[in-house]
Structures are given as structure tokens and as C-alpha cells.
Design an enzyme around this catalytic site. Structure first.
Site, PDB file in Angstrom:
ATOM      1  N   HIS A 303      43.335  20.302  19.667  1.00 49.44           N
ATOM      2  CA  HIS A 303      44.199  20.960  20.658  1.00 49.44           C
ATOM      3  C   HIS A 303      44.134  22.467  20.423  1.00 49.44           C
ATOM      4  O   HIS A 303      43.966  23.233  21.365  1.00 49.44           O
ATOM      5  CB  HIS A 303      45.619  20.428  20.542  1.00 49.44           C
ATOM      6  CG  HIS A 303      46.521  20.867  21.644  1.00 49.44           C
ATOM      7  ND1 HIS A 303      46.222  20.652  22.974  1.00 49.44           N
ATOM      8  CD2 HIS A 303      47.719  21.517  21.625  1.00 49.44           C
ATOM      9  CE1 HIS A 303      47.191  21.156  23.729  1.00 49.44           C
ATOM     10  NE2 HIS A 303      48.114  21.684  22.935  1.00 49.44           N
ATOM     11  N   HIS A 340      43.914  28.274  27.268  1.00 52.39           N
ATOM     12  CA  HIS A 340      44.628  26.996  27.260  1.00 52.39           C
ATOM     13  C   HIS A 340      44.970  26.618  28.697  1.00 52.39           C
ATOM     14  O   HIS A 340      45.800  27.265  29.330  1.00 52.39           O
ATOM     15  CB  HIS A 340      45.894  27.125  26.412  1.00 52.39           C
ATOM     16  CG  HIS A 340      46.640  25.830  26.235  1.00 52.39           C
ATOM     17  ND1 HIS A 340      46.186  24.634  26.733  1.00 52.39           N
ATOM     18  CD2 HIS A 340      47.819  25.553  25.604  1.00 52.39           C
ATOM     19  CE1 HIS A 340      47.050  23.679  26.430  1.00 52.39           C
ATOM     20  NE2 HIS A 340      48.043  24.215  25.744  1.00 52.39           N
TER      21      HIS A 340
END
Length: 413
Positions: A303, A340
């Protein structure tokens, strides 16, 4: 009931480093950083001036102008990537059972650009004068809905909204629906377009965004100087298909999808559990689902948001989930390339994992300069690796404590 095997037969993407999969993958291998000055709006409105925008984007190059006007930007991205993936798969709608062809496409925030624009219009002209397309443009499920309409998918159509875990949850849910016999084909992933004054301002005020406006030192996962994430946008879509269905039509098989795990921290609305135990459970669940051992994993697309809490916690999660094997696994975050992308992150990173398995290439964590002793895994700093990738995992963690992990494996009879 015997579990059916699921393979990836098509991929599509649009993001800050490419308008399609070919451009995106080349940029990954070339170490391209897609972060730059915000042009989607007047960036004097926000302290943060940089983001991972989709560059040189003219929607008329991809979609009918009339149809595009009824879609928010996130939906446009989703439809564009889904068309690419469907074309790539070689599927033809009149040769498949459309009732067993479904869609699972997430978005974290949905049509925030539409909401801002129509709210401003309402303040000037009255609320009854907002666009009649306001609601279908704003609501989060309409990327999935428009994709189903565009492709003719009449099976299940769903939109898991789990913040930044959404794209990965969507792929995992699609996988299970095929494996367990409910669908034969699924288009799955995520789409997002929240580089707007309200989107950027909201994340800035909660101290989540990096306010260093140097693109080379902003999205720096696992670096000791990391201070927040950089907003990205785009879409990533996979076509998942039941193995025998794919073989019967002679489909190109990229790889096999073998596992999915999910968990919740049940701890805080934004902060992850500091010991990474929630994320670890998702990884353990995914490996158990796949029937794999920790030492089978070649690569983890982390992530890796570049926030202080995430990268430290995810490092602990990987160590807890993989044990001794964590020392030998390659772990990189491609958010240094794309920013992101929130609900689209899992879709885009899923595509990257599929390419990693197919081509035997491990992406780098770019713009890495200062090691953090608390993030001491093999993070593939700055230079990617030509290496066989037998098993790739992708992690996504979202506000609300959502954790999701998916697992891809080299396909073999």
C-alpha cells in the site's frame, strides 16, 4: 463444492504515468514519476500544489462527447480502462452469456468534482437549477453502472466503497464470485478523480497530504523523510474469467488469481493499528485462501502511501504475516510513480502485479534517498529488477480500518 480456478485475461489502466497499460508499464520500468503541478483547478486555492494528474487528457479521444458530458471524470476514467481491458481480453458480448458477466468497480469518493461544480451553480442560480445529471454523475456506483451499460454486462454489478482498499476489495469480491460459481466473467477494479479543491483541501486539513511541493521528494514511500501522501487519479481494471471458460475460447492468460483476504482494524476512523496486526490478518487470510506458504511469495506491491504511520505499520504487518520469509520478499510501492489514487489504487496496482508476474519484473520504489530503520524490508530502492515472479501480492489499506490483500500466481496447467 469444488472451487473453480480464476485467471486474468484482460487489463486496462489510465493514470499519471500512462493513458493505457502499455504506457503505464513502460513508465514503471523506466522509473517515471508522474507527479507534477496541479492543473485541474487553480492551485492557488490550496496549500498543496502537486498531484499525480492524468496528463494531456482529452475525453473526446476516448468517449462520445455527448455520453462523456453525463459522466463525472472518475466515471470517464473507469469506462476508458474497462474498454481497454475488455478489448484486451478478446471477449465478444454476443458470444458470451451476459447474465454471467458482472462488474465490480470501486471508487472511494465518487463524483466530488461534479458535487463542487453543481453546488457552486446552485448558490448562484438556485438549487432547482442544478444539472439533471447531477445525481447520476455524483454517486459512487456510477462508474460500475456505466461500465456495465457500455459493455453489456447483465450479471451482478456492484461498487464496494471501502476508501483506499476499495479497488482491491472489488477485485477480491469478483474473484470469489467466479470461483464460487456465481459468475463466469467479471470486470473489476477502481476509478477515482478527486484532485479538486475540496478533495485536496480536505486531506490537507487532516494532515494526510505531503505539503512539500517538490515532486521528487513528496511521494516517497518508506523513506525516513516521508510526510504524507500525494493525491493521484485514474483507473485500473482487470478482466477475471473462469479458467475453463477462458481456455474454451483460446484466451490469452496473463496469470492466475488464487487468493483474497480482508480484515478490519476496528480501531480508528483514519489511523491504522500501529502494530500492523489488521493488515497482517488480511495477508494471512489471502495466503490461506490461496493455499500458499509465506516463502512462496516473490513480490508484494505494498500500500506504501508515504505517510509516517502507514509505511511503518505495513512493514510490521508484512513481518507478522510472513515471519522469517519477510526478509527474502521484494516489497515496493508504486505510489512514488502514480501518487495515491485512493479507490483506484488497488485496481492500478493489481494491473502492475499482473504485469510483474507476466514479464518477470519487480517495480522499484522510486525517489528513495534516506533509509528508515523502522521500514527495513527489501523495498527495491530506485531500480527495478528482472526476476521471475511466481507469486505477487497486492495490499490496500483504507480509512475506517479496511484491509485487503489479493494474490496472483504464474499460470500453469
Amino acid at each position: 463444492m469444488m472451487k473453480r480456478r480464476v485467471v486474468v485475461t484482460g487489463i486496462g489502466a489510465i493514470n499519471a504515468i500512462g493513458h493505457n497499460v502499455e504506457e503505464t508499464w513502460k513508465s514503471i520500468k523506466d522509473g517515471v514519476c508522474g507527479i507534477g503541478e496541479i492543473t485541474n483547478y487553480d492551485n492557488s486555492l490550496t496549500k498543496v500544489k502537486i498531484a499525480g494528474e492524468v496528463k494531456d487528457f482529452n475525453v473526446a479521444d476516448y468517449l462520445d462527447k455527448k455520453a462523456a458530458r453525463k459522466m463525472d471524470r472518475f466515471t470517464q476514467f473507469g469506462v476508458i480502462a474497462a474498454r481497454e481491458a475488455f478489448k484486451d481480453s478478446g471477449l465478444e458480448i454476443d458470444k458470451i452469456n451476459a447474465d454471467r458477466f458482472g462488474v465490480a468497480v470501486s471508487s472511494g469518493i465518487g463524483g466530488i468534482g461534479t458535487i463542487e461544480k453543481d453546488h457552486s451553480k446552485a448558490l448562484q442560480k438556485g438549487y432547482d437549477r442544478v444539472s439533471p445529471f447531477f445525481v447520476p454523475m455524483a454517486i459512487t456506483n456510477l462508474a460500475a453502472g456505466n461500465i456495465a451499460i457500455d459493455l453489456g454486462a447483465k450479471g451482478m454489478c456492484t461498487c464496494p466503497v471501502t476508501a483506499c482498499a476499495g479497488g482491491t476489495n472489488a477485485i477480491g469480491d469478483a474473484f470469489r464470485n467466479i470461483r464460487d460459481g456465481y459468475q463466469d466473467i467479471m470486470v473489476a477494479g477502481g476509478a477515482e478523480a478527486s484532485i479538486t479543491p475540496l478533495g485536496v483541501g480536505g486531506f490537507t486539513s487532516m494532515k494526510a497530504l505531503c505539503d512539500n511541493n517538490d515532486p521528487a521528494r513528496a511521494s516517497i514511500p518508506f523513506d525516513a523523510d516521508r510526510s504524507g501522501f500525494v493525491m493521484g487519479e485514474g483507473a485500473g481494471i482487470l478482466v477475471l474469467e473462469e479458467l475453463e471458460h477462458a481456455k474454451a475460447r483460446g484466451a490469452h492468460i496473463y496469470c492466475e488469481m488464487v487468493g483474497y483476504g480482508a480484515s478490519c482494524d476496528a480501531y480508528h476512523i483514519t489511523a491504522p493499528l500501529s502494530d500492523g496486526s489488521g493488515g497482517a490478518k488480511a495477508m494471512v487470510n489471502a495466503l490461506e485462501d490461496a493455499g500458499l506458504k509465506p516463502e512462496d511469495v516473490t513480490y508484494i506491491n505494498a500500500h506504501g502511501t508515504s505517510t509516517p504511520l502507514n509505511d511503518k505499520g505495513e512493514t510490521l504487518a508484512i513481518k507478522a504475516a510472513l515471519g522469517e520469509a519477510a526478509k527474502n520478499v521484494a516489497v515496493s510501492s508504486t505510489k512514488g510513480n502514480t501518487g495515491h489514487c485512493l479507490g483506484a489504487a488497488g485496481g492500478i496496482e493489481g494491473v502492475i502485479c499482473v504485469k510483474a508476474v507476466e514479464e518477470g519484473y519487480i517495480p522499484a520504489t522510486i525517489n528513495y534517498q534516506n533509509p528508515d530503520p523502522e521500514c527495513d524490508l527489501d523495498i527495491v530502492p530506485n531500480v527495478g529488477r528482472e526476476q521471475e515472479v511466481n507469486v505477487a501480492m497486492s495490499n490496500s489499506l483504507g480509512f475506517g480500518g479496511h484491509n485487503a490483500t489479493i494474490v496472483f500466481k504464474k499460470y500453469g496447467e
